[in-house]
Design an enzyme around this catalytic site. Structure first.
Site, PDB file in Angstrom:
ATOM      1  N   ARG A  61       0.996  -1.140  -0.010  1.00 24.67           N
ATOM      2  CA  ARG A  61      -0.067   0.042  -0.111  1.00 24.67           C
ATOM      3  C   ARG A  61       1.000   1.363   0.121  1.00 24.67           C
ATOM      4  O   ARG A  61       0.584   2.447  -0.338  1.00 24.67           O
ATOM      5  CB  ARG A  61      -0.874   0.089   1.308  1.00 24.67           C
ATOM      6  CG  ARG A  61      -2.027  -0.835   1.323  1.00 24.67           C
ATOM      7  CD  ARG A  61      -3.113  -0.846   2.342  1.00 24.67           C
ATOM      8  NE  ARG A  61      -4.292  -0.831   2.162  1.00 24.67           N
ATOM      9  CZ  ARG A  61      -5.196  -0.527   1.555  1.00 24.67           C
ATOM     10  NH1 ARG A  61      -4.933   0.732   0.911  1.00 24.67           N
ATOM     11  NH2 ARG A  61      -6.635  -0.956   1.087  1.00 24.67           N
ATOM     12  N   LYS A 169       1.674 -20.125   4.740  1.00 23.42           N
ATOM     13  CA  LYS A 169       0.727 -20.666   5.557  1.00 23.42           C
ATOM     14  C   LYS A 169       0.076 -19.671   6.475  1.00 23.42           C
ATOM     15  O   LYS A 169       0.521 -18.571   6.407  1.00 23.42           O
ATOM     16  CB  LYS A 169       1.208 -21.709   6.540  1.00 23.42           C
ATOM     17  CG  LYS A 169       2.250 -21.175   7.632  1.00 23.42           C
ATOM     18  CD  LYS A 169       2.774 -21.959   8.592  1.00 23.42           C
ATOM     19  CE  LYS A 169       2.309 -21.196   9.934  1.00 23.42           C
ATOM     20  NZ  LYS A 169       3.183 -20.336  10.435  1.00 23.42           N
ATOM     21  N   HIS A 199       8.022 -23.728   5.345  1.00 23.63           N
ATOM     22  CA  HIS A 199       9.177 -23.476   5.310  1.00 23.63           C
ATOM     23  C   HIS A 199      10.399 -24.629   6.207  1.00 23.63           C
ATOM     24  O   HIS A 199      11.500 -24.653   6.150  1.00 23.63           O
ATOM     25  CB  HIS A 199       9.957 -22.089   5.967  1.00 23.63           C
ATOM     26  CG  HIS A 199       9.785 -21.819   7.324  1.00 23.63           C
ATOM     27  ND1 HIS A 199       8.783 -21.527   8.397  1.00 23.63           N
ATOM     28  CD2 HIS A 199      10.660 -21.709   8.261  1.00 23.63           C
ATOM     29  CE1 HIS A 199       9.141 -21.705   9.361  1.00 23.63           C
ATOM     30  NE2 HIS A 199      10.409 -21.801   9.481  1.00 23.63           N
ATOM     31  N   LYS A 203      14.513 -26.778   5.501  1.00 21.53           N
ATOM     32  CA  LYS A 203      15.425 -26.752   6.450  1.00 21.53           C
ATOM     33  C   LYS A 203      16.429 -27.871   5.945  1.00 21.53           C
ATOM     34  O   LYS A 203      15.832 -29.159   5.926  1.00 21.53           O
ATOM     35  CB  LYS A 203      14.928 -26.841   8.034  1.00 21.53           C
ATOM     36  CG  LYS A 203      14.249 -25.913   8.563  1.00 21.53           C
ATOM     37  CD  LYS A 203      13.897 -26.018  10.025  1.00 21.53           C
ATOM     38  CE  LYS A 203      13.057 -24.875  10.373  1.00 21.53           C
ATOM     39  NZ  LYS A 203      13.711 -23.623  10.551  1.00 21.53           N
ATOM     40  N   GLU A 237      10.101 -23.468  21.421  1.00 24.30           N
ATOM     41  CA  GLU A 237      10.670 -21.956  21.212  1.00 24.30           C
ATOM     42  C   GLU A 237      10.650 -21.071  22.258  1.00 24.30           C
ATOM     43  O   GLU A 237       9.880 -21.309  23.267  1.00 24.30           O
ATOM     44  CB  GLU A 237       9.576 -21.367  19.976  1.00 24.30           C
ATOM     45  CG  GLU A 237       9.708 -21.894  18.864  1.00 24.30           C
ATOM     46  CD  GLU A 237       8.981 -20.784  17.705  1.00 24.30           C
ATOM     47  OE1 GLU A 237       9.528 -19.962  17.299  1.00 24.30           O
ATOM     48  OE2 GLU A 237       7.559 -21.113  17.639  1.00 24.30           O
ATOM     49  N   ASP A 256      -0.641 -22.335  14.077  1.00 28.83           N
ATOM     50  CA  ASP A 256       0.685 -21.859  13.768  1.00 28.83           C
ATOM     51  C   ASP A 256       1.757 -22.852  13.443  1.00 28.83           C
ATOM     52  O   ASP A 256       2.572 -22.808  12.730  1.00 28.83           O
ATOM     53  CB  ASP A 256       0.907 -20.878  14.680  1.00 28.83           C
ATOM     54  CG  ASP A 256       2.122 -20.065  14.606  1.00 28.83           C
ATOM     55  OD1 ASP A 256       2.045 -19.435  13.458  1.00 28.83           O
ATOM     56  OD2 ASP A 256       3.254 -20.035  15.267  1.00 28.83           O
ATOM     57  N   HIS A 261       4.072 -27.347  10.453  1.00 33.14           N
ATOM     58  CA  HIS A 261       5.298 -27.833  10.437  1.00 33.14           C
ATOM     59  C   HIS A 261       5.454 -29.094  11.250  1.00 33.14           C
ATOM     60  O   HIS A 261       6.333 -30.042  10.660  1.00 33.14           O
ATOM     61  CB  HIS A 261       6.131 -26.721  11.509  1.00 33.14           C
ATOM     62  CG  HIS A 261       6.062 -25.448  10.822  1.00 33.14           C
ATOM     63  ND1 HIS A 261       6.023 -25.175   9.525  1.00 33.14           N
ATOM     64  CD2 HIS A 261       5.794 -24.010  11.678  1.00 33.14           C
ATOM     65  CE1 HIS A 261       6.040 -23.802   9.541  1.00 33.14           C
ATOM     66  NE2 HIS A 261       6.017 -23.371  10.496  1.00 33.14           N
ATOM     67  N   LYS A 361       5.499 -22.106  22.750  1.00 33.02           N
ATOM     68  CA  LYS A 361       6.168 -20.797  22.851  1.00 33.02           C
ATOM     69  C   LYS A 361       6.692 -20.865  24.414  1.00 33.02           C
ATOM     70  O   LYS A 361       6.127 -21.257  25.093  1.00 33.02           O
ATOM     71  CB  LYS A 361       5.173 -19.703  22.697  1.00 33.02           C
ATOM     72  CG  LYS A 361       4.703 -19.462  21.362  1.00 33.02           C
ATOM     73  CD  LYS A 361       5.914 -19.058  20.167  1.00 33.02           C
ATOM     74  CE  LYS A 361       5.189 -18.830  18.766  1.00 33.02           C
ATOM     75  NZ  LYS A 361       6.175 -18.492  18.112  1.00 33.02           N
ATOM     76  N   LYS A 366      15.228 -22.630  22.154  1.00 34.62           N
ATOM     77  CA  LYS A 366      14.872 -22.948  21.029  1.00 34.62           C
ATOM     78  C   LYS A 366      15.452 -24.180  20.516  1.00 34.62           C
ATOM     79  O   LYS A 366      16.578 -24.300  20.489  1.00 34.62           O
ATOM     80  CB  LYS A 366      15.281 -21.813  20.156  1.00 34.62           C
ATOM     81  CG  LYS A 366      15.246 -22.036  18.409  1.00 34.62           C
ATOM     82  CD  LYS A 366      13.987 -21.496  18.162  1.00 34.62           C
ATOM     83  CE  LYS A 366      13.881 -21.749  16.449  1.00 34.62           C
ATOM     84  NZ  LYS A 366      12.532 -21.731  15.986  1.00 34.62           N
TER      85      LYS A 366
HETATM   86  C1  BG6 Z   1       6.537 -19.440  11.870  1.00 30.90           C
HETATM   87  C2  BG6 Z   1       5.239 -19.472  12.998  1.00 30.90           C
HETATM   88  O1  BG6 Z   1       5.758 -20.437  10.981  1.00 30.90           O
HETATM   89  O2  BG6 Z   1       7.432 -20.507  12.243  1.00 30.90           O
HETATM   90  C3  BG6 Z   1       6.242 -18.760  14.132  1.00 30.90           C
HETATM   91  O3  BG6 Z   1       4.355 -18.713  12.403  1.00 30.90           O
HETATM   92  C4  BG6 Z   1       7.262 -19.640  14.636  1.00 30.90           C
HETATM   93  O4  BG6 Z   1       5.388 -18.307  15.094  1.00 30.90           O
HETATM   94  C5  BG6 Z   1       8.116 -19.958  13.279  1.00 30.90           C
HETATM   95  O5  BG6 Z   1       8.229 -18.830  15.356  1.00 30.90           O
HETATM   96  C6  BG6 Z   1       9.345 -20.966  13.532  1.00 30.90           C
HETATM   97  O6  BG6 Z   1      10.176 -21.230  12.667  1.00 30.90           O
HETATM   98  P1  BG6 Z   1      11.571 -21.625  12.934  1.00 30.90           P
HETATM   99  O7  BG6 Z   1      12.058 -21.680  11.434  1.00 30.90           O
HETATM  100  O8  BG6 Z   1      12.266 -20.179  13.540  1.00 30.90           O
HETATM  101  O9  BG6 Z   1      11.815 -22.860  13.710  1.00 30.90           O
END
Ligand code: BG6
Length: 504
Positions: A61, A169, A199, A203, A237, A256, A261, A361, A366
């Site tokens: 925008r 997603k 994604h 990896k 995470e 999410d 994933h 979360k 992580k």
């Molecule tokens: C995303 C989620 O798809 O993946 C996020 O929306 C999450 O909430 C993230 O933090 C985690 O991805 P990665 O690659 O950091 O493990």
């Protein structure tokens, strides 16, 4: 005589060719474009993976000129860790291909303008009419963009040129809306043009799981109900909401992370060997796993799942707020930020072997890990309690794999102790590329292997829809774990007697 037979898996995993020249049209210049897409594209440029004519049009925008967008892109690239080293020479070439079109996603005038710019840029930069559209917008805009592109004939392929649509997603918010979205997109696009991105499949270590399983002979004979006690998949995470509270209230951990994933990691661990590394051969095997997975209707949810939400706590030595105190979150929110699920696969390989998936979360760190926990020996001839052998795949960070087994300790006693064999990905040197870069490149190459197909997404939604329904009621007693801990106690009960979650 040497064995000259080529391994189809190895052949498939080798980078095949340079991508066609193409124009990437990114809808949305928000967080994803800034933090992931632009850095990933720049890094592909550094690694010389892009076609020299590769160009971008970003749409948003803001009333930006191409130059203003280039400045924004430069800052994104310079501030993101994912871009790697900033090389001025590479940047100056790369930025020549960056363009901007301003306007709203539903506005006809914007698509007229886009059409004109596509033609001009395509002939100026030699992108041969190939266009990849990337929907990096909130999901509420997916349908309108898809149909507007159709309305202006921007989806049409010719003998010489292709058009592809990459969709981020979450793909729908439940089974019904995912089906509607698929249906809606198919009114304009053919399935071969649609790339649903997850994604996690980009990896390196997730792909390595396929290589380890099917490029070796020593693991597969053990990969079944005879030897495996259970499998654990953890995606923990330490991050909280990072300003995404309002989105998360809608999405929750279930949409999410779990539906996409974690389900992807699960199918890759559980699938049979594909006949080749070709997209449909792999996707067919993943679909078979989802079909064989015991459904989780609403009534079964309390027995096979645990949900949680973090309260305030201490993380990395500092006080952090609870979920309900985060910006954009309701003070009485019942949105889960932790979910653990037990899945069972009804087939010959996995009958009786539970798969435990957990993701949350605000855990202490992580870490994403898949652990294959083996049975204990049938007869105990050594003192002490025998431990399970464990083969674990560290998806991130510290990418690698470990095999844990028992060994005799030195000395007179016949005592056993756990020891580990460790493989670190570092031994190949530094990991290059990013998950997004790998997937963007695959989409440019027309390789859909690492993109979930329509039926996969549908089946994953079928599995989690009962969970989403049951999680709404009765209202849970939240918060039920402190930020900085490994989740609610009930999560430990889910995994059952004699088993425990891995201490990561
Ligand atoms: C995303 C989620 O798809 O993946 C996020 O929306 C999450 O909430 C993230 O933090 C985690 O991805 P990665 O690659 O950091 O493990």
């Amino acid at each position: 005589m040497a064995n000259t037979h080529t391994n189809p898996l190895r052949e498939g995993m080798r980078r095949r060719q340079a991508p066609d020249p193409c124009l990437l049209v990114i809808f949305g210049v928000g967080d994803l474009t800034q933090r992931k897409l632009l850095p990933a594209l720049y890094r592909l440029a550094v690694e010389n993976e892009l076609n020299p004519n590769f160009s971008v049009i970003a749409i948003g925008r803001r009333p930006w000129s191409d130059l203003e967008f280039r400045e924004f892109a430069k800052q994104s690239v310079q501030t993101s860790k994912e871009s790697g080293e900033f090389v001025e020479g590479v940047w100056s070439g790369f930025e020549q291909g960056l363009h901007f079109v301003g306007g709203a996603f539903d506005e006809d005038a914007m698509y007229e303008n886009l059409k004109g710019r596509l033609q001009t840029i395509s002939s100026e930069r030699g992108t041969a009419g190939n266009v990849m559209y990337y929907l990096a917008t909130p999901p509420s805009s997916f349908e309108v963009i898809s149909s507007q592109l159709g309305k202006f004939d921007l989806h049409k392929e010719t003998e010489e040129s292709w058009k592809r649509l990459v969709v981020e997603k979450p793909f729908g918010v439940n089974l019904e809306t995912a089906r509607e979205l698929n249906h809606h997109m198919h009114e304009v696009w053919s399935e071969h043009q649609i790339y649903r991105i997850d994604h996690y499949l980009g990896k390196e270590t997730v792909q390595n799981l396929l290589a380890i399983r099917f490029g070796n002979v020593i693991f597969e004979p053990l990969w079944n109900r005879q030897y495996v006690d259970h499998i654990q998949i953890t995606a923990a995470e330490d991050l909280g909401m990072e300003g995404r509270g309002a989105y998360y209230e809608e999405a929750s951990i279930t949409r999410d992370m779990l539906q996409n994933h974690l389900m992807q990691l699960f199918t890759i661990v559980a699938m049979e060997a594909p006949s080749s590394f070709e997209a449909n051969a792999i996707r067919d095997e993943k679909v078979k796993v989802l079909r064989a997975t015991k459904p989780i209707p609403k009534e079964r949810v309390p027995e096979v799942t645990v949900r949680g939400q973090y309260g305030p706590g201490t993380l990395h030595g500092e006080h952090v707020a609870g979920f309900r105190e985060e910006k954009g979150v309701a003070p009485e929110s019942v949105t889960p930020t932790y979910v653990a699920v037990k899945l069972e696969v009804d087939n010959w390989r996995w009958q009786g072997v539970p798969f435990f998936l957990r993701t949350a979360k605000r855990m202490p760190k992580k870490v994403t890990e898949i652990a294959v926990v083996f049975k204990t020996p049938p007869a105990h001839i050594f003192p002490g309690t025998p431990e399970n052998n464990v083969l674990s795949f560290n998806i991130q960070p510290d990418e690698g794999m470990k095999l844990r087994f028992s060994s005799k300790t030195p000395g007179q006693d016949n005592r056993l102790r756990d020891v580990e064999m460790d493989f670190h990905y570092d031994s190949f040197g530094k990991l290059t590329g990013t998950a997004y870069g790998r997937l963007l490149l695959d989409a440019m190459l027309g390789d859909a292997t690492l993109f979930p197909r329509e039926d996969e997404v549908d089946l994953a939604w079928q599995l989690v829809t009962g969970i989403l329904e049951a999680f709404g009621e009765p209202a849970p007693e939240f918060p039920n774990y402190d930020a900085g801990t490994w989740g609610p106690e009930a999560g430990d009960k889910l995994i059952g007697e004699g088993r425990r979650w891995r201490r990561l």
